[in-house]
Design a protein around this motif. Structure first.
Motif, mmCIF file in Angstrom:
data_model
loop_
_atom_site.group_PDB
_atom_site.id
_atom_site.type_symbol
_atom_site.label_atom_id
_atom_site.label_comp_id
_atom_site.label_asym_id
_atom_site.label_seq_id
_atom_site.Cartn_x
_atom_site.Cartn_y
_atom_site.Cartn_z
ATOM 1 N N UNK A 83 23.026 -13.541 8.258
ATOM 2 C CA UNK A 83 22.729 -14.927 8.634
ATOM 3 C C UNK A 83 22.791 -15.784 7.380
ATOM 4 N N UNK A 84 22.258 -16.995 7.492
ATOM 5 C CA UNK A 84 22.403 -17.920 6.364
ATOM 6 C C UNK A 84 21.668 -17.420 5.121
ATOM 7 N N UNK A 85 20.500 -16.792 5.292
ATOM 8 C CA UNK A 85 19.752 -16.322 4.118
ATOM 9 C C UNK A 85 20.500 -15.183 3.434
ATOM 10 N N UNK A 86 21.000 -14.233 4.221
ATOM 11 C CA UNK A 86 21.696 -13.084 3.641
ATOM 12 C C UNK A 86 22.981 -13.485 2.934
ATOM 13 N N UNK A 87 23.752 -14.360 3.552
ATOM 14 C CA UNK A 87 25.018 -14.762 2.930
ATOM 15 C C UNK A 87 24.754 -15.586 1.671
ATOM 16 N N UNK A 88 23.720 -16.410 1.714
ATOM 17 C CA UNK A 88 23.426 -17.244 0.537
ATOM 18 C C UNK A 88 23.021 -16.362 -0.646
ATOM 19 N N UNK A 89 22.177 -15.358 -0.397
ATOM 20 C CA UNK A 89 21.740 -14.532 -1.541
ATOM 21 C C UNK A 89 22.874 -13.622 -2.005
ATOM 22 N N UNK A 90 23.712 -13.170 -1.083
ATOM 23 C CA UNK A 90 24.869 -12.360 -1.496
ATOM 24 C C UNK A 90 25.754 -13.177 -2.441
ATOM 25 N N UNK A 91 25.992 -14.424 -2.071
ATOM 26 C CA UNK A 91 26.823 -15.306 -2.901
ATOM 27 C C UNK A 91 26.194 -15.514 -4.284
ATOM 28 N N UNK A 92 24.883 -15.751 -4.305
ATOM 29 C CA UNK A 92 24.211 -15.983 -5.593
ATOM 30 C C UNK A 92 24.299 -14.748 -6.487
ATOM 31 N N UNK A 93 24.146 -13.553 -5.907
ATOM 32 C CA UNK A 93 24.217 -12.325 -6.711
ATOM 33 C C UNK A 93 25.648 -12.100 -7.215
ATOM 34 N N UNK A 94 26.622 -12.321 -6.353
ATOM 35 C CA UNK A 94 28.018 -12.141 -6.769
ATOM 36 C C UNK A 94 28.381 -13.110 -7.893
ATOM 37 N N UNK A 95 27.877 -14.340 -7.773
ATOM 38 C CA UNK A 95 28.146 -15.332 -8.833
ATOM 39 C C UNK A 95 27.592 -14.900 -10.179
ATOM 40 N N UNK A 96 26.515 -14.099 -10.109
ATOM 41 C CA UNK A 96 25.910 -13.607 -11.348
ATOM 42 C C UNK A 96 26.573 -12.316 -11.826
ATOM 43 N N UNK A 97 27.646 -11.932 -11.170
ATOM 44 C CA UNK A 97 28.415 -10.769 -11.616
ATOM 45 C C UNK A 97 27.943 -9.452 -11.041
ATOM 46 N N UNK A 98 27.033 -9.483 -10.039
ATOM 47 C CA UNK A 98 26.541 -8.237 -9.446
ATOM 48 C C UNK A 98 27.484 -7.779 -8.321
ATOM 49 N N UNK A 99 27.293 -6.525 -7.891
ATOM 50 C CA UNK A 99 28.015 -5.999 -6.727
ATOM 51 C C UNK A 99 27.102 -6.090 -5.505
ATOM 52 N N UNK A 100 27.680 -6.416 -4.337
ATOM 53 C CA UNK A 100 26.849 -6.604 -3.149
ATOM 54 C C UNK A 100 27.528 -6.014 -1.915
ATOM 55 N N UNK A 101 26.749 -5.220 -1.161
ATOM 56 C CA UNK A 101 27.147 -4.803 0.193
ATOM 57 C C UNK A 101 26.298 -5.602 1.173
ATOM 58 N N UNK A 102 26.917 -6.088 2.241
ATOM 59 C CA UNK A 102 26.176 -6.846 3.266
ATOM 60 C C UNK A 102 26.354 -6.125 4.593
ATOM 61 N N UNK A 103 25.235 -5.810 5.251
ATOM 62 C CA UNK A 103 25.326 -5.129 6.546
ATOM 63 C C UNK A 103 24.661 -5.970 7.627
ATOM 64 N N UNK A 104 25.199 -5.864 8.821
ATOM 65 C CA UNK A 104 24.593 -6.531 9.978
ATOM 66 C C UNK A 104 25.030 -5.749 11.211
ATOM 67 N N UNK A 105 24.137 -5.623 12.188
ATOM 68 C CA UNK A 105 24.587 -4.885 13.367
ATOM 69 C C UNK A 105 25.414 -5.737 14.319
ATOM 70 N N UNK A 106 25.480 -7.042 14.081
ATOM 71 C CA UNK A 106 26.398 -7.895 14.846
ATOM 72 C C UNK A 106 27.818 -7.747 14.288
ATOM 73 N N UNK A 107 28.803 -8.024 15.146
ATOM 74 C CA UNK A 107 30.199 -7.857 14.721
ATOM 75 C C UNK A 107 30.703 -8.979 13.830
ATOM 76 N N UNK A 108 30.037 -10.129 13.892
ATOM 77 C CA UNK A 108 30.490 -11.257 13.076
ATOM 78 C C UNK A 108 29.314 -11.819 12.298
#
Ligand SMILES: Cc1cc2nc3c(=O)[nH]c(=O)nc-3n(C[C@H](O)[C@H](O)[C@H](O)COP(=O)(O)OP(=O)(O)OC[C@H]3O[C@@H](n4cnc5c(N)ncnc54)[C@H](O)[C@@H]3O)c2cc1C
Length: 328
Positions: free
Chosen positions: A10-35
């Motif tokens: 959702x919006x919180x997960x995608x926002x924090x994934x983006x912030x971590x990636x911007x800082x040069x980290x690696x990120x896996x994002x999981x969700x049981x929904x298809x989109x």
């Protein structure tokens, strides 16, 4: 470089994934929904309205939300529409407009002519309005699809429609599961929000319009293709079943009061989202057994996800919320 697991796209997960990636980290994002962008995020109005929200929210919602539009602009170029917010009331509810003005900043009063200049469809319908010029909005579904694209371009990995999370050496797990976190995080509750989409070529709006009412305040957010998102109820329950007949009637009545042409509009969608919220309706980054959670976004997920994501990323870089032992 560390590897993080974000649960919830959702919006919180995608926002924090983006912030971590911007800082040069690696990120896996999981969700049981298809989109991506399901959960409460799917039903949001997408208003980035820190000044208006201050009417009923803590000061921190205003201060943390002020740069949200800039963040979205950078993360998803072209997603943000900066045309402000218009707040109106029926003549008999003018006292509500005055009260709204006294509880908020960042607005100017408009008269009939100025309302007509700004929103020709509303010409002659309201004597007075408040205009919050510095506010913005976005289409949540498009914006989150765009943010997922940005994340993929930064090498973030998605596992959607997934079973159990992949077993890897994660430095921290970020719980961004929205209302699904209610049973696990003390103090978190759900606030039901019902909404609908209307479609009509008879009304044109360029910005979100809020219509005040003592019992049923609503807002109408214009989308492309002659569609309008009409929201939203605020009901203290964790029932996320279909919209009630009463709420449907109230939302439709209010839309009709804003403009009678909405009476001929097609109802193309109804929906219900559960807003996860703490008692003060202010979101928090909380420590969990295996990392951090971004929880309690309430009715400010799009407005405050940028600030909460930055807060979570900063905590992790200060060593807070990291796994004591990285597990395999
Ligand atoms: C009608 C309505 C209108 C709104 N309007 C606005 C607005 O105009 N502006 C604004 O800023 N906010 C608005 N909001 C609030 C906003 O939608 C929420 O604050 C926000 O969506 C919460 O985001 P979230 O990521 O925490 O949770 P969600 O959006 O609910 O996302 C949680 C995700 O986690 C996934 N998930 C659940 N359990 C698991 C698990 N165990 N593992 C992996 N994934 C899991 C779900 O499938 C979902 O995709 C509105 C909300 C509603 C209901």
């Amino acid at each position: 470089m560390s590897l993080f697991l974000v649960k919830g796209a959702g919006v919180a997960g995608l926002a924090v994934a983006y912030e971590l990636l911007r800082r040069g980290e690696d990120v896996d994002i999981v969700d049981f929904q298809d989109t991506v962008g399901q959960g409460a995020s799917f039903f949001a109005g997408g208003m980035l309205a820190p000044y208006c929200e201050r009417e009923a929210a803590e000061e921190v919602v205003l201060t943390l939300g002020l740069d949200a539009a800039d963040w979205w602009d950078q993360a998803v170029p072209g997603a943000v529409i900066r045309s402000g917010t218009l707040v109106v009331a029926q003549p008999r509810d003018l006292a509500d407009l005055t009260r709204f003005a006294s509880r908020t900043t960042g607005h100017v009063w408009l008269d009939r002519q100025q309302i007509a200049d700004l929103e020709p469809s509303l010409a002659g319908r309201f004597d007075k309005a408040l205009f919050f010029e510095d506010e913005a909005h976005l289409d949540p579904r498009r914006a989150l699809a765009g943010l997922a694209e940005t994340i993929r371009n930064l090498d973030g990995k998605f596992d959607l429609g997934w079973g159990p999370p992949p077993k890897k050496n994660y430095s921290s797990v970020l719980d961004c599961t929205g209302p699904a976190a209610i049973p696990h995080i003390p103090g978190l509750r759900g606030v039901r929000g019902e909404m609908l989409y209307l479609e009509t070529g008879e009304v044109t709006l360029s910005r979100p319009v809020r219509m005040l009412h003592p019992r049923h305040p609503i807002y109408v957010v214009p989308r492309d293709d002659h569609r309008f998102m009409v929201g939203a109820t605020m009901i203290e329950t964790e029932d996320d079943g279909p919209i009630s007949a009463r709420s449907l009637m109230e939302l439709l009545n209010a839309a009709y009061a804003l403009h009678p042409a909405f009476g001929e509009a097609r109802v193309v969608e109804t929906g219900v989202g559960l807003r996860p919220a703490f008692a003060d309706n202010v979101p928090r980054v909380v420590e969990t057994d295996d990392g951090l959670a971004i929880a309690g976004m309430y009715r400010h997920g799009f407005l405050l996800a940028p600030a909460m994501a930055r807060k979570a990323a900063a905590r992790l870089s200060n060593g807070i919320g990291l796994q004591k032992e990285v597990i395999a």
